[in-house]
Scaffold this motif. Structure first.
Motif, PDB file in Angstrom:
ATOM      1  N   GLU A  25      57.923  33.803   6.836  1.00 55.90           N
ATOM      2  CA  GLU A  25      57.432  34.968   6.252  1.00 55.90           C
ATOM      3  C   GLU A  25      57.204  35.870   7.566  1.00 55.90           C
ATOM      4  N   GLU A  26      56.720  35.182   8.663  1.00 57.21           N
ATOM      5  CA  GLU A  26      56.626  36.073   9.691  1.00 57.21           C
ATOM      6  C   GLU A  26      57.841  36.449  10.353  1.00 57.21           C
ATOM      7  N   GLU A  40      57.358  28.059   5.719  1.00 53.12           N
ATOM      8  CA  GLU A  40      57.105  29.320   4.945  1.00 53.12           C
ATOM      9  C   GLU A  40      56.401  30.315   5.546  1.00 53.12           C
ATOM     10  N   ARG A  41      55.702  29.947   6.417  1.00 51.61           N
ATOM     11  CA  ARG A  41      54.750  31.028   7.051  1.00 51.61           C
ATOM     12  C   ARG A  41      55.542  31.787   8.260  1.00 51.61           C
ATOM     13  N   LEU A  45      49.709  41.564   8.544  1.00 51.66           N
ATOM     14  CA  LEU A  45      50.653  40.569   8.076  1.00 51.66           C
ATOM     15  C   LEU A  45      50.663  39.336   8.887  1.00 51.66           C
ATOM     16  N   ARG A  46      50.944  39.532  10.039  1.00 44.02           N
ATOM     17  CA  ARG A  46      51.189  38.168  11.009  1.00 44.02           C
ATOM     18  C   ARG A  46      49.803  37.695  11.560  1.00 44.02           C
ATOM     19  N   GLN A  94      54.774  24.403   4.417  1.00 46.34           N
ATOM     20  CA  GLN A  94      53.720  25.569   4.566  1.00 46.34           C
ATOM     21  C   GLN A  94      54.162  26.474   5.722  1.00 46.34           C
ATOM     22  N   ALA A 151      60.277  37.538   8.616  1.00 49.95           N
ATOM     23  CA  ALA A 151      60.707  38.460   7.764  1.00 49.95           C
ATOM     24  C   ALA A 151      60.057  39.755   8.152  1.00 49.95           C
ATOM     25  N   VAL A 152      58.830  39.553   8.634  1.00 50.77           N
ATOM     26  CA  VAL A 152      57.766  40.833   8.743  1.00 50.77           C
ATOM     27  C   VAL A 152      58.355  41.269  10.239  1.00 50.77           C
TER      28      VAL A 152
END
Length: 546
Positions: free
Chosen positions: A221-222, A217-218, A252-253, A214, A224-225
């Motif tokens: 994601e961060e 993934e986080r 988002l972050r 997780q 990618a943002v």
């Protein structure tokens, strides 16, 4: 109360914490089970060992009583009370041991075997007492009588011995069985504890991997943002677009429910009313917690109504130009301050460059004296508007304007007066036109207006209103102007053609006496005009053909 996300983050940061906690709980439960198992077994074993000891003590006491009876046979011709003194003392001890065995055997659930022994002892003592009571002092047959009593008492004595041995064997078997059960129970407890520890290690390992997954993934994601934010900043067109990307990236972050970029007031506005944002006013990060006492209040944060608000000053070139407010519904959510500051620092130089670019573009497209669009910017924007009109078959008109007798104004009042006349003219033109109209100074005392969506008749009306506004303005300067109007597509299909026709109409108005409006469509060299000496609503045709 901590949120699930915060708990998972804490466990993911220290995976050994949960593992150690579970192992500690398992060890504690195992120790408790072992203690209970041992204490329970030990009590049962102790109870049965006590019964075994009482059984052995009773046998010893009974054997002593029988020996005392044999000793009593040795003296002769004595008082029976003296002869049986040792026997009676032994009988007392037997009675005490019998009561002890009865109690111990009852606790161990073996009362019948104890009762058999006591019954045998009672029968044996009954034979002895029956003879003893019939004896007299100095009686010669004492020995023979006692010998016969002993022979008769052998039956209950043998029954006692058998019951005593049987009870001893039973208690011994029970003790051995309980010890075996206790050993098996302890072994089972240890085995279950070991299995529980292994299972806890396996589960903790899986949980740690799940949490790590997780977190990865986080982080992905961060990342990618962050990558999207960086790419967006590289192609941002203006400051508002940067603000929008910054708000979305922070949301988002950090998981913020609301993100807002607050602009700092201008110097003049700050003098009248300081900003209600404490981060802007102090130039330092500000945090508002809904719970607990509040010493310093922030008007902007109070309006959000959320449990927690973080305000970060937005610095551009070292100056505070605004602040970023992030609201969180959960007061226990992660701080997010460092992430917000990182994103704000990243956006700062981009905003600074966009402001410099905007300033440079404004300066490059603005006439410094009047603040109007300059000739270059007018030509570029007019070409775009004309192309749009051509595409949509919409009317568009051009009004060329030239001040009358500007040289005379300069001669009378100097160039400063001429500059004031130009600025007054620019202000009048802007205040009497629409926001969509493009007003420009083309150079010297020449101005030009592009009127999108305006046909010839409407453009003539606009030009006349502008002429009247200039002529009737209550200013120390007496300013008038001549106007030439050309319209698409009648007077031309390109910007150059339209401006050329408008200029020719303007020169016709000059030749006709200045301070008037001329229409390029009225004929070569002249056009319809409104005479300043006549009625404003009367259009006079100069061309003889019309």
């Amino acid at each position: 109360m901590a949120s699930p996300r915060g708990i998972r983050a804490g466990l993911g940061a220290r995976p050994g914490l949960l593992r150690g906690l579970l192992i500690g709980l398992i060890l504690l439960a195992t120790a408790g089970g072992l203690t209970w198992q041992f204490n329970t077994g030990a009590r049962d074993i102790q109870r049965e060992l006590g019964a075994l000891d009482a059984n052995s003590a009773l046998r010893t006491a009974f054997d002593t009583q029988k020996d005392a009876l044999r000793v009593s046979l040795l003296p002769a011709g004595e008082d029976p009370k003296v002869v049986f003194r040792g026997y009676l003392a032994s009988a007392t001890r037997v009675g005490s041991a019998g009561r002890e065995l009865r109690a111990r055997a009852g606790d161990a659930g073996l009362s019948p075997l104890a009762a058999q022994q006591l019954s045998a002892i009672t029968a044996w003592e009954g034979f002895v007492d029956m003879v003893r009571e019939g004896m007299t002092p100095g009686s010669e047959p004492t020995r023979r009588v006692l010998g016969r009593v002993r022979a008769l008492a052998e039956v209950p004595s043998a029954r006692f011995t058998e019951a005593n041995d049987r009870l001893a064997r039973t208690l011994t078997r029970q003790v051995d069985a309980r010890r075996s059960a206790q050993t098996r129970g302890i072994s089972l407890q240890l085995l279950l504890g070991a299995l529980a520890i292994v299972l806890a290690l396996v589960l903790c390992g899986r949980l740690a991997r799940a949490i790590q997954h997780q977190q990865l993934e986080r982080l992905a994601e961060e990342a990618a943002v962050q990558a999207a934010f960086t790419r967006g900043l590289q192609v941002a067109a203006d400051e508002q677009e940067v603000h929008g990307m910054l708000e979305r990236a922070i949301s988002l972050r950090t998981g913020a429910t609301t993100v807002e970029v607050v602009d700092a007031p201008t110097a003049e506005e700050a003098l009248k009313a300081p900003s209600g944002c404490m981060a802007i006013r102090g130039g330092q990060p500000f945090t508002r917690e809904k719970a607990g006492g509040v010493v310093v209040r922030c008007e902007r944060c109070e309006l959000s109504g959320n449990a927690r608000s973080l305000c970060t000053p937005f610095l551009v070139g070292g100056a505070v130009v605004g602040a970023v407010r992030a609201d969180f519904a959960d007061a226990s959510a992660g701080d997010g301050r460092s992430t917000i500051e990182e994103l704000v620092r990243q956006a700062g130089p981009v905003v600074a460059n966009l402001r410099l670019l905007s300033t440079a573009e404004t300066e490059a497209s603005t006439d410094q004296l009047t603040g109007l669009t300059n000739r270059r910017a007018f030509d570029d924007e007019s070409a775009r508007l004309l192309a749009h009109a051509q595409q949509h078959h919409a009317p568009i008109s051009v009004v060329a304007i030239d001040l009358d007798e500007l040289k005379a104004i300069n001669d009378r009042g100097g160039h400063a007066a001429g500059d004031r006349a130009l600025r007054h003219t620019a202000d009048t033109l802007v205040s009497h036109t629409r926001a969509v109209d493009l007003v420009a100074r083309r150079g010297g005392d020449e101005f030009c207006i592009l009127l999108p969506g305006t046909d010839r008749a409407a453009a003539l009306v606009v030009a006349e209103k502008l002429r009247v506004a200039l002529a009737e303005a209550q200013t120390p300067l007496s300013v008038s102007a001549s106007f030439g109007v050309a319209s698409f597509p009648e007077d031309g299909r390109s910007l150059g053609e339209l401006i050329g026709h408008a200029d020719r109409a303007l020169y016709a108005a000059k030749r006709a006496g200045r301070d008037r409006v001329a229409d390029a469509g009225a004929g070569a060299g002249a056009g319809p005009s409104v005479d300043s000496a006549g009625d404003d609503n009367v259009v006079e045709l100069i061309s003889s053909g019309d």
